[in-house]
Design a protein around this motif. Structure first.
Motif, PDB file in Angstrom:
ATOM      1  N   THR B  11       0.825  -1.209   0.000  1.00 13.88           N
ATOM      2  CA  THR B  11       0.000   0.000   0.000  1.00 13.88           C
ATOM      3  C   THR B  11       0.858   1.258   0.000  1.00 13.88           C
ATOM      4  O   THR B  11       0.557   2.227  -0.689  1.00 13.88           O
ATOM      5  N   MET B  12       1.929   1.253   0.792  1.00 15.21           N
ATOM      6  CA  MET B  12       2.719   2.474   0.940  1.00 15.21           C
ATOM      7  C   MET B  12       3.847   2.561  -0.071  1.00 15.21           C
ATOM      8  O   MET B  12       4.642   3.477  -0.028  1.00 15.21           O
ATOM      9  N   ALA B  13       3.925   1.602  -1.011  1.00 14.38           N
ATOM     10  CA  ALA B  13       5.048   1.585  -1.961  1.00 14.38           C
ATOM     11  C   ALA B  13       5.004   2.798  -2.869  1.00 14.38           C
ATOM     12  O   ALA B  13       3.941   3.327  -3.195  1.00 14.38           O
ATOM     13  N   ARG B  14       6.180   3.195  -3.312  1.00 16.17           N
ATOM     14  CA  ARG B  14       6.324   4.320  -4.231  1.00 16.17           C
ATOM     15  C   ARG B  14       6.488   3.776  -5.633  1.00 16.17           C
ATOM     16  O   ARG B  14       7.405   3.009  -5.886  1.00 16.17           O
ATOM     17  N   THR B  15       5.586   4.118  -6.544  1.00 10.98           N
ATOM     18  CA  THR B  15       5.692   3.614  -7.915  1.00 10.98           C
ATOM     19  C   THR B  15       6.417   4.626  -8.784  1.00 10.98           C
ATOM     20  O   THR B  15       6.482   5.801  -8.471  1.00 10.98           O
ATOM     21  N   TRP B  16       6.952   4.118  -9.871  1.00  9.03           N
ATOM     22  CA  TRP B  16       7.684   4.964 -10.823  1.00  9.03           C
ATOM     23  C   TRP B  16       6.850   5.093 -12.099  1.00  9.03           C
ATOM     24  O   TRP B  16       6.442   4.097 -12.677  1.00  9.03           O
ATOM     25  N   TRP B  17       6.640   6.321 -12.514  1.00 13.18           N
ATOM     26  CA  TRP B  17       5.836   6.601 -13.698  1.00 13.18           C
ATOM     27  C   TRP B  17       6.729   7.166 -14.800  1.00 13.18           C
ATOM     28  O   TRP B  17       7.724   7.834 -14.543  1.00 13.18           O
ATOM     29  N   LEU B  18       6.299   6.896 -16.034  1.00 13.64           N
ATOM     30  CA  LEU B  18       6.996   7.446 -17.190  1.00 13.64           C
ATOM     31  C   LEU B  18       6.079   8.454 -17.880  1.00 13.64           C
ATOM     32  O   LEU B  18       4.881   8.216 -17.990  1.00 13.64           O
ATOM     33  N   PHE B  19       6.643   9.583 -18.306  1.00 12.14           N
ATOM     34  CA  PHE B  19       5.862  10.562 -19.044  1.00 12.14           C
ATOM     35  C   PHE B  19       6.640  10.960 -20.292  1.00 12.14           C
ATOM     36  O   PHE B  19       7.795  11.389 -20.212  1.00 12.14           O
ATOM     37  N   ASP B  20       6.007  10.779 -21.438  1.00  7.69           N
ATOM     38  CA  ASP B  20       6.638  11.134 -22.705  1.00  7.69           C
ATOM     39  C   ASP B  20       6.232  12.561 -23.040  1.00  7.69           C
ATOM     40  O   ASP B  20       5.083  12.843 -23.338  1.00  7.69           O
ATOM     41  N   ALA B  21       7.221  13.481 -22.988  1.00  7.30           N
ATOM     42  CA  ALA B  21       6.916  14.902 -23.198  1.00  7.30           C
ATOM     43  C   ALA B  21       7.057  15.320 -24.657  1.00  7.30           C
ATOM     44  O   ALA B  21       7.212  16.501 -24.947  1.00  7.30           O
ATOM     45  N   TYR B  22       7.028  14.358 -25.559  1.00  8.45           N
ATOM     46  CA  TYR B  22       7.222  14.668 -26.978  1.00  8.45           C
ATOM     47  C   TYR B  22       6.101  15.546 -27.505  1.00  8.45           C
ATOM     48  O   TYR B  22       4.942  15.128 -27.573  1.00  8.45           O
ATOM     49  N   ARG B  23       6.454  16.760 -27.883  1.00  3.75           N
ATOM     50  CA  ARG B  23       5.517  17.749 -28.435  1.00  3.75           C
ATOM     51  C   ARG B  23       4.339  18.013 -27.494  1.00  3.75           C
ATOM     52  O   ARG B  23       3.208  18.182 -27.928  1.00  3.75           O
ATOM     53  N   GLN B  24       4.618  18.018 -26.180  1.00 11.79           N
ATOM     54  CA  GLN B  24       3.587  18.340 -25.190  1.00 11.79           C
ATOM     55  C   GLN B  24       3.847  19.729 -24.631  1.00 11.79           C
ATOM     56  O   GLN B  24       4.987  20.177 -24.590  1.00 11.79           O
ATOM     57  N   CYS B  25       2.783  20.365 -24.170  1.00 13.29           N
ATOM     58  CA  CYS B  25       2.928  21.679 -23.551  1.00 13.29           C
ATOM     59  C   CYS B  25       3.525  21.499 -22.164  1.00 13.29           C
ATOM     60  O   CYS B  25       3.007  20.706 -21.380  1.00 13.29           O
ATOM     61  N   PRO B  26       4.617  22.197 -21.842  1.00 14.41           N
ATOM     62  CA  PRO B  26       5.239  21.987 -20.533  1.00 14.41           C
ATOM     63  C   PRO B  26       4.349  22.391 -19.373  1.00 14.41           C
ATOM     64  O   PRO B  26       4.400  21.781 -18.302  1.00 14.41           O
ATOM     65  N   PHE B  27       3.499  23.378 -19.576  1.00 16.19           N
ATOM     66  CA  PHE B  27       2.664  23.863 -18.469  1.00 16.19           C
ATOM     67  C   PHE B  27       1.533  22.889 -18.172  1.00 16.19           C
ATOM     68  O   PHE B  27       1.226  22.591 -17.021  1.00 16.19           O
ATOM     69  N   LYS B  28       0.927  22.371 -19.232  1.00 15.08           N
ATOM     70  CA  LYS B  28      -0.126  21.356 -19.006  1.00 15.08           C
ATOM     71  C   LYS B  28       0.478  20.088 -18.423  1.00 15.08           C
ATOM     72  O   LYS B  28      -0.094  19.455 -17.540  1.00 15.08           O
ATOM     73  N   SER B  29       1.666  19.716 -18.946  1.00 10.58           N
ATOM     74  CA  SER B  29       2.326  18.510 -18.426  1.00 10.58           C
ATOM     75  C   SER B  29       2.686  18.687 -16.961  1.00 10.58           C
ATOM     76  O   SER B  29       2.568  17.756 -16.183  1.00 10.58           O
ATOM     77  N   SER B  30       3.127  19.908 -16.621  1.00  9.79           N
ATOM     78  CA  SER B  30       3.588  20.119 -15.243  1.00  9.79           C
ATOM     79  C   SER B  30       2.459  19.890 -14.262  1.00  9.79           C
ATOM     80  O   SER B  30       2.674  19.351 -13.179  1.00  9.79           O
ATOM     81  N   SER B  31       1.235  20.263 -14.634  1.00 13.40           N
ATOM     82  CA  SER B  31       0.121  20.061 -13.700  1.00 13.40           C
ATOM     83  C   SER B  31      -0.120  18.580 -13.484  1.00 13.40           C
ATOM     84  O   SER B  31      -0.359  18.125 -12.369  1.00 13.40           O
ATOM     85  N   LYS B  32       0.015  17.807 -14.569  1.00 14.76           N
ATOM     86  CA  LYS B  32      -0.214  16.365 -14.443  1.00 14.76           C
ATOM     87  C   LYS B  32       0.926  15.685 -13.667  1.00 14.76           C
ATOM     88  O   LYS B  32       0.698  14.838 -12.810  1.00 14.76           O
ATOM     89  N   ILE B  33       2.156  16.094 -13.995  1.00 13.71           N
ATOM     90  CA  ILE B  33       3.322  15.492 -13.327  1.00 13.71           C
ATOM     91  C   ILE B  33       3.285  15.811 -11.829  1.00 13.71           C
ATOM     92  O   ILE B  33       3.538  14.952 -10.986  1.00 13.71           O
ATOM     93  N   ALA B  34       2.953  17.072 -11.522  1.00 12.33           N
ATOM     94  CA  ALA B  34       2.900  17.475 -10.107  1.00 12.33           C
ATOM     95  C   ALA B  34       1.854  16.670  -9.346  1.00 12.33           C
ATOM     96  O   ALA B  34       2.046  16.323  -8.181  1.00 12.33           O
ATOM     97  N   TYR B  35       0.745  16.371 -10.016  1.00 16.24           N
ATOM     98  CA  TYR B  35      -0.320  15.561  -9.421  1.00 16.24           C
ATOM     99  C   TYR B  35       0.220  14.222  -8.936  1.00 16.24           C
ATOM    100  O   TYR B  35      -0.115  13.759  -7.847  1.00 16.24           O
ATOM    101  N   TYR B  36       1.106  13.612  -9.737  1.00 17.31           N
ATOM    102  CA  TYR B  36       1.679  12.318  -9.365  1.00 17.31           C
ATOM    103  C   TYR B  36       2.804  12.471  -8.356  1.00 17.31           C
ATOM    104  O   TYR B  36       2.981  11.619  -7.489  1.00 17.31           O
ATOM    105  N   LEU B  37       3.556  13.568  -8.454  1.00 14.32           N
ATOM    106  CA  LEU B  37       4.646  13.781  -7.495  1.00 14.32           C
ATOM    107  C   LEU B  37       4.114  14.025  -6.086  1.00 14.32           C
ATOM    108  O   LEU B  37       4.714  13.599  -5.104  1.00 14.32           O
ATOM    109  N   ILE B  38       2.977  14.717  -6.020  1.00 20.21           N
ATOM    110  CA  ILE B  38       2.381  15.008  -4.714  1.00 20.21           C
ATOM    111  C   ILE B  38       1.749  13.740  -4.136  1.00 20.21           C
ATOM    112  O   ILE B  38       1.715  13.548  -2.934  1.00 20.21           O
ATOM    113  N   GLY B  39       1.241  12.870  -5.019  1.00 15.80           N
ATOM    114  CA  GLY B  39       0.606  11.648  -4.550  1.00 15.80           C
ATOM    115  C   GLY B  39      -0.908  11.748  -4.505  1.00 15.80           C
ATOM    116  O   GLY B  39      -1.569  10.955  -3.841  1.00 15.80           O
ATOM    117  N   LYS B  40      -1.453  12.715  -5.223  1.00 13.08           N
ATOM    118  CA  LYS B  40      -2.905  12.921  -5.177  1.00 13.08           C
ATOM    119  C   LYS B  40      -3.671  11.856  -5.953  1.00 13.08           C
ATOM    120  O   LYS B  40      -4.880  11.753  -5.823  1.00 13.08           O
TER     121      LYS B  40
END
Lengths: 175, 262, 351
Positions: B11-40
């Motif tokens: 339950t408490m394990a930390r998983t590793w996620w991959l995000f392909d930023a190819y031709r993605q908007c950095p600001f939109k991506s940042s909101s999604k990445i931050a969501y996973y970094l925070i653990g929400k």
């Protein structure tokens, strides 16, 4: 003074009382009173009027009477797990004394502290507590990362898609 | 005991996620990445529980900023000493370090508290698809992209360009703005190149025009714009040969070296 | 400070004046301060008191507030049971108490033959109580977990009848003051023996069924909150699982990695699933692949024995009044299972 300084504990049921049968946790009560003092008047009235009924309805509780001259009256309770409690009943009426005795009867020998949670359960989850892979398919492991995920789809139609849709409608109309 | 231990570990394990930023908007991506970094994304989320996951970002070199942000979006810095203020445009920073733009976007998006640094330590950014094996073995799942991968003009086939419905066309004697003078001349060139009038096979040109006003261009001045447009046509010509390999979105300011595109 | 000293001095003088004249006048001696050594004196007294140790606990009968018969009566009524007085008294008498009393009488010169003690110790009743409890607990567990192996049933039974469990029950039932032992407070073994003797006394006073209900209401709820699979130690879960599946004619267990995360770090997590004939029989997470596989085997065993965390709770209280137990039936044993599979391997499945 905060809740961290005052002792606290979780809800505990002494020896799973009540699940099999209910055992009254109060073992014995010693009523100390003075035979003549004014502060013991209520206690004396209680002993005369209510004590026998209480003793008959609770045969599992042993009642002791301890007259002590020139001393204030007390109810000293002992519980099955060895806990002792003493309640001063000076200047209380017989009904109040009866009430306090009722409170003692309903308690367990667990010390009164702040309860961190008002509940306790041995089975917090029936379906199992969540873990990160609970709703994931094992097939995510089958191919190495990075993977080609399906293209992003938004709910809103893009301008390009709208134009193509218009074209198709036009074609339909012409056809 | 062991049973509960492994369940808690899971339950408490930390998983590793991959995000392909190819031709993605950095600001939109940042909101999604931050969501996973925070653990929400976890139902066991709590703000102080240190429950965030690791995110590995790849292809950060091919990130695409909206509109003309490459030129317009500035990063500010002050050394603390008088006269120590400086501002750097996004394209410059990206040139120096292709991971910094997405890194800063996530950093600025995260809540501004003491947990931010720890969360940033769990963000691993790589400019291309090459990721060290140790990190690649850790990854357990992939985050979906935040926008559809846009296609450059040279990635469209001729048939697609031709079949796309033309919405409008410039009138023949219409005078475009000074900045688009070259476009007009180009128009005439292309017209000369093709047999028919404006309305034939200029869908592509229009597409080019429309797209040149879009995300990918970073013209500095009018003259440079001209040069860029020239290189744009050269690009079109080059792509007729059919180079499909994805390349950097950013156009470098020293695009005086017109031939150099890849 | 000076004023307080003066007041105390005045108080001292007043007390001196109140003393009858025949006593020796103890005048406070005025050096720099007549109480100079008092603090040191009191501290020394305190240290000596600590060194001497706490006051020995005394039985309430020695403190003057004790009615043994009333306490015995209340003890019986507390559980809602009717005990025979003499039997109940016997249940509390420890052997070392009898020995101590006999020695005392010998020292006093009282002849034990002409004036017998008249006390019998509780060991017979305890033995009887233990038998009844043991038999009932096993039958009840076999009824509750029909698919669990006999070894597991025995392990859970051993936990319920263990020193720790019975001591915990004995200490919370109010035996402390009633036990007649050589020393007070009584030793741990006395609690356990007495509790068993109480069960025996109830069985003899009334009948075995009532004693069994008593056991069901007092001892068996100690299982609540405990994981019965943890009480039973299985050394080789994978081997046992293989034997079980072989005996049922199903395919052997094949472990497969379901998910993994952070494999190259210290905080690695693996989920392993066990498949038999391409059907999932058990899965579990684990810190390493080996741990996850072992725990998956245990999980599969739980599913096969129907003792998972999501199993139905024990039937206790009002619902358990109607259940009928089969005392002779025994659950399947691992030994039989292994013998089966060995025979199958040696002689084929025709046997």
């Amino acid at each position: 003074m905060g809740s961290r300084l005052i002792p606290s504990n979780f809800v505990k049921n002494v020896m799973q009382n009540g699940i099999g049968r209910y055992i009254c946790q109060l073992q014995r009560v010693t009523i100390e009173f003075c035979k003549s003092n004014g502060s013991s008047r209520g206690t004396r009235d209680f002993i005369e009027n209510y004590l026998l009924d209480f003793a008959k309805s609770n045969p599992g509780i042993v009642m002791y009477l301890r007259p002590r001259r020139h001393k204030h009256p007390h109810l000293r309770a002992e519980y099955l797990n060895g806990y002792k409690e003493s309640i001063p009943v000076a200047n209380m009426s017989k009904d109040e004394v009866a009430q306090w005795l009722g409170i003692l009867r309903g308690r367990t020998g667990v010390q009164i502290v702040r309860l961190r949670k008002p509940w306790h359960t041995d089975n917090p989850s029936i379906q199992g507590i969540w873990h990160p892979f609970m709703f994931k398919d094992p097939s995510i492991n089958s191919k190495p990362f990075p993977k080609k995920l399906p293209a992003y789809k938004s709910d809103k139609m893009s301008a390009t898609e709208y134009v193509l849709q218009l074209k198709q409608e036009q074609l339909k109309i012409t056809n | 005991m062991a049973h509960n231990r492994v369940l808690q570990w899971a339950t408490m394990a930390r998983t590793w996620w991959l995000f392909d930023a190819y031709r993605q908007c950095p600001f939109k991506s940042s909101s999604k990445i931050a969501y996973y970094l925070i653990g929400k994304h976890k139902p066991i989320y709590d703000s102080l529980s240190d429950i965030g996951d690791h995110v590995v970002v790849i292809n950060s070199k091919y990130i695409s900023m909206p509109n003309d942000y490459w030129r317009v979006y500035k990063y500010f810095h002050h050394t603390g000493y008088p006269g120590g203020f400086s501002e750097t445009a996004a394209w410059r920073l990206h040139e120096v370090d292709p991971t910094k733009v997405i890194e800063k976007a996530v950093y600025f998006y995260l809540p501004k508290n003491l947990l931010r640094r720890g969360r940033m330590r769990r963000l691993h950014i790589f400019p291309e698809e090459q990721v060290p094996t140790e990190i690649l073995t850790n990854i357990s799942d992939q985050i979906q992209q935040v926008q559809p991968v846009p296609k450059r003009l040279d990635e469209y086939t001729q048939e697609e360009i031709e079949s796309f419905p033309k919405l409008f066309d410039w009138p023949e004697d219409f005078v475009l703005q000074s900045g688009f003078k070259m476009a007009e001349s180009l128009l005439s060139e292309s017209k000369k190149a093709e047999t028919g009038g404006k309305k034939s096979e200029t869908g592509g040109k229009k597409a080019e025009n429309i797209q040149s006003g879009g995300k990918k261009e970073t013209p500095k001045t009018g003259s440079k714009k001209a040069e860029n447009l020239q290189t744009g046509t050269k690009k079109a010509e080059n792509l007729q040969t059919g180079s499909k390999k994805p390349e950097s979105q950013t156009e470098k300011p020293d695009s005086k070296k017109t031939g150099k595109k890849h | 400070m000076a004023t307080i000293r003066c007041m105390r001095l005045m108080h001292c003088m007043q007390n001196l004046l109140l003393l009858p004249r025949k006593t020796v006048n103890i005048c406070p001696v005025f050096h720099r301060s007549y109480r100079r050594g008092l603090r040191r004196y009191l501290k020394e007294l305190y240290q000596r008191r600590l060194k001497a140790g706490p006051e020995p606990e005394r039985h309430p009968s020695q403190l003057g507030i004790w009615n043994h018969d009333a306490e015995l009566f209340a003890f019986g009524k507390r559980f809602g049971e009717e005990f025979d007085e003499n039997l109940l008294k016997r249940a509390f008498v420890q052997r070392n108490y009898i020995i101590k009393e006999e020695n005392k009488r010998k020292e006093l010169g009282i002849d034990l033959i002409t004036v017998p003690l008249g006390l019998v110790d509780n060991e017979d009743l305890a033995r009887k109580g233990e038998e009844i409890a043991s038999r009932y607990i096993k039958a009840y567990l076999r009824y509750s977990y029909p698919h669990m192996f006999e070894e597991g049933i025995c392990a859970v039974h051993d936990f319920l009848m263990s020193h720790q469990t019975l001591l915990h029950i004995g200490m919370n039932i109010g035996l402390r003051e009633l036990i007649m032992s050589a020393e007070y407070p009584p030793p741990e073994q006395a609690y356990i023996l007495t509790f068993k003797a109480v069960i025996g006394a109830l069985a003899v006073s009334q009948n075995v069924e009532r004693a069994e209900v008593f056991v069901k209401d007092i001892i068996i709820p100690q299982l609540i909150g405990k994981d019965i699979n943890e009480l039973w130690e299985i050394v080789n879960p994978m081997g046992l699982l293989k034997a079980m599946l072989a005996s049922e004619g199903r395919g052997p267990p094949e472990p497969r990695l379901l998910w993994h995360s952070a494999s190259a770090t210290v905080m690695s997590l693996y989920h392993v699933g066990l498949y038999s004939d391409k059907e999932l029989i058990g899965k579990s997470p684990g810190e390493t692949v080996t741990i996850a596989e072992e725990m998956a085997a245990r999980n599969a065993l739980k599913h096969l024995m129907q003792t998972t965390d999501s199993r139905a709770p024990l039937t206790l209280g009002a619902k358990a009044v109607k259940i009928k137990l089969d005392y002779d039936k025994k659950n399947r044993s691992i030994r039989d299972l292994l013998n089966e599979t060995v025979e199958e391997r040696l002689y084929g499945t025709e046997i």
